[in-house]
Design an enzyme around this catalytic site. Structure first.
Site, short mmCIF file in Angstrom:
data_model
loop_
_atom_site.label_atom_id
_atom_site.label_comp_id
_atom_site.label_asym_id
_atom_site.label_seq_id
_atom_site.Cartn_x
_atom_site.Cartn_y
_atom_site.Cartn_z
N THR A 22 -24.64 1.26 64.90
CA THR A 22 -23.36 0.58 64.71
C THR A 22 -22.55 0.53 65.99
O THR A 22 -22.71 1.39 66.88
CB THR A 22 -22.54 1.31 63.63
OG1 THR A 22 -21.21 0.78 63.58
CG2 THR A 22 -22.46 2.80 63.92
N ASP A 23 -21.63 -0.42 66.07
CA ASP A 23 -20.73 -0.46 67.22
C ASP A 23 -19.67 0.63 67.15
O ASP A 23 -18.97 0.91 68.13
CB ASP A 23 -20.07 -1.84 67.35
CG ASP A 23 -19.24 -2.26 66.14
OD1 ASP A 23 -19.19 -1.50 65.15
OD2 ASP A 23 -18.67 -3.37 66.18
N GLU A 24 -19.54 1.29 66.00
CA GLU A 24 -18.52 2.33 65.87
C GLU A 24 -18.77 3.53 66.77
O GLU A 24 -17.85 4.31 67.04
CB GLU A 24 -18.41 2.78 64.41
CG GLU A 24 -17.85 1.71 63.51
CD GLU A 24 -17.21 2.27 62.27
OE1 GLU A 24 -16.67 3.40 62.32
OE2 GLU A 24 -17.24 1.58 61.24
N TYR A 33 -18.54 9.74 60.32
CA TYR A 33 -19.62 8.76 60.20
C TYR A 33 -20.12 8.31 61.57
O TYR A 33 -21.32 8.40 61.88
CB TYR A 33 -19.16 7.54 59.40
CG TYR A 33 -20.00 6.32 59.66
CD1 TYR A 33 -21.36 6.32 59.38
CD2 TYR A 33 -19.45 5.17 60.23
CE1 TYR A 33 -22.16 5.20 59.65
CE2 TYR A 33 -20.22 4.06 60.50
CZ TYR A 33 -21.58 4.08 60.21
OH TYR A 33 -22.35 2.99 60.49
N LYS A 60 -23.77 8.90 63.54
CA LYS A 60 -24.61 7.81 64.03
C LYS A 60 -24.84 7.94 65.53
O LYS A 60 -25.94 7.66 66.03
CB LYS A 60 -23.99 6.45 63.70
CG LYS A 60 -24.06 6.07 62.23
CD LYS A 60 -25.48 5.91 61.72
CE LYS A 60 -26.16 4.67 62.27
NZ LYS A 60 -27.50 4.46 61.65
#
Length: 364
Positions: free
Chosen positions: A133-135, A159, A163
């Site tokens: 993810t870009d998060e 989260y 990741k």
């Protein structure tokens, strides 16, 4: 080619499975634990195909993973299985540590053990594709800044931290053991079969039911929106053509503030469903601002020029075309989402809603 897809009953995973079965001659082995977010009804269009197989397996279960590898002998792994909801990670981070970190480690080790038995030719051709993810990049400060493949990691939530950890594990298994890995980081996904707790389907279904459309803070959090079928095409490009050791950012080139996404949905519903629930004058009257969540990132935006330049992929859908397709799909597929809402798709009722937006964001 045989491709093992973890999390293939989830939103993005099911889109990948459908894409491979419907658009290639490859075989798919779908490995999914079937948590609340896994829905085999998203795969009814392909589940009778001889090139499709399903294994209900937890990626933390090494013995079961070894059995799956031995039985199916895949040529590639596409790893999408993850706990991916920000709000849930804030309320209970343990499951995210277990699945996203320990699960990825267990899958890497099972893959490495299997890969070590292959011939030299098959070893070279094998791929372990980790979907992230870009998060993991954290928050963008400047209005013109973009996440690139070299952006430093600064995760903000349990989260995104889990990741980020899984991304590091995958790269370490390449450098230490030579396992041929590739990583992709995507922006917010949306589209058909999106779990109804997520921002876009939540707004659609709440509006149709005359319920409040809750928006975090002032709603000005900006995300880059990627139509899930565009993402599935990109992921297949990467697993079949991507260079070992490389990272590819995948975005939709569609930066939108959350509040603008909600207002767009309201306008589309005005057009497509003019007969509103009792007591509703205009859909946008249902918008309700609620307290922001802890550590809420303000802006994400992806620079997806590398995957376009090197692999020839770019999104086919604009946000305007994709969101219309999405709203129309939910209007046409009440049976699918109503069975999710009442829990009958899994034989049980859902628990507390988490209104984050797939591998990303949202609203409560």
């Amino acid at each position: 080619m045989k491709i093992l897809v973890t999390g293939g009953a989830g939103f993005i995973g099911s889109a990948v499975v459908r894409h491979i079965i419907n658009n290639t001659t490859d075989c798919v082995i779908n490995v999914d634990k079937l948590t609340y977010a896994g829905n085999l009804e998203s795969l009814v269009s392909v589940d009778e195909e001889p090139r499709y197989a399903f294994e209900q397996v937890d990626i933390c279960d090494r013995a079961e993973l070894d059995r799956v590898f031995s039985k199916h002998k895949p040529d590639a792994v596409m790893h999408l299985a993850a706990e991916s909801h920000v709000d849930r990670s804030i309320d209970g981070p343990a499951a995210f540590i277990e699945t996203n970190i320990v699960g990825t480690y267990t899958l890497l080790e099972a893959t490495r053990a299997y890969w070590s038995t292959l011939s030299d030719v098959k070893k070279l051709a094998f791929r372990f594709h980790h979907i992230s993810t870009d998060e993991v990049y954290g928050d963008l400060v400047g209005t013109d800044d973009l996440f690139t493949e070299s952006t430093s990691y600064e995760p903000s939530s349990p989260y995104s931290a889990s990741k980020a950890s899984s991304d590091h594990l995958v790269r370490a298994w390449l450098r230490t053991y030579g396992l041929p890995t590739v990583v992709t980081n995507c922006s917010n996904n949306y589209g058909p079969y999106h779990f109804p707790e997520k921002l876009i389907p939540l707004m659609i279904l709440n509006a149709l039911d005359g319920k409040a459309l809750p928006v975090y803070g002032n709603g000005m959090q900006i995300r880059d929106w990627l139509f899930v079928e565009d993402h599935a095409r990109a992921l297949y490009k990467v697993v079949t053509e991507g260079v070992v050791g490389e990272t590819y950012n995948i975005g939709g080139h569609n930066e939108k503030a959350n509040i603008d996404v909600v207002k767009t949905i309201c306008l589309l519903l005005e057009e497509l469903v003019p007969n509103k629930p009792e007591g509703v004058c205009q859909y946008h009257d249902l918008i309700t601002y609620v307290a922001d969540r802890p550590g809420h990132d303000v802006r994400y935006a992806i620079d997806a020029s590398k995957i376009e330049r090197e692999l020839g992929w770019k999104p086919e859908e604009t946000f305007e075309s994709g969101i219309r397709k999405t709203v129309e799909w939910y209007l046409d597929n009440k049976q699918w989402w109503s069975r999710v809402l009442d829990g009958s798709y899994a034989g049980k009722r859902l628990g507390v809603l988490d209104e984050s937006a797939t591998e990303s964001e949202v609203v409560k």
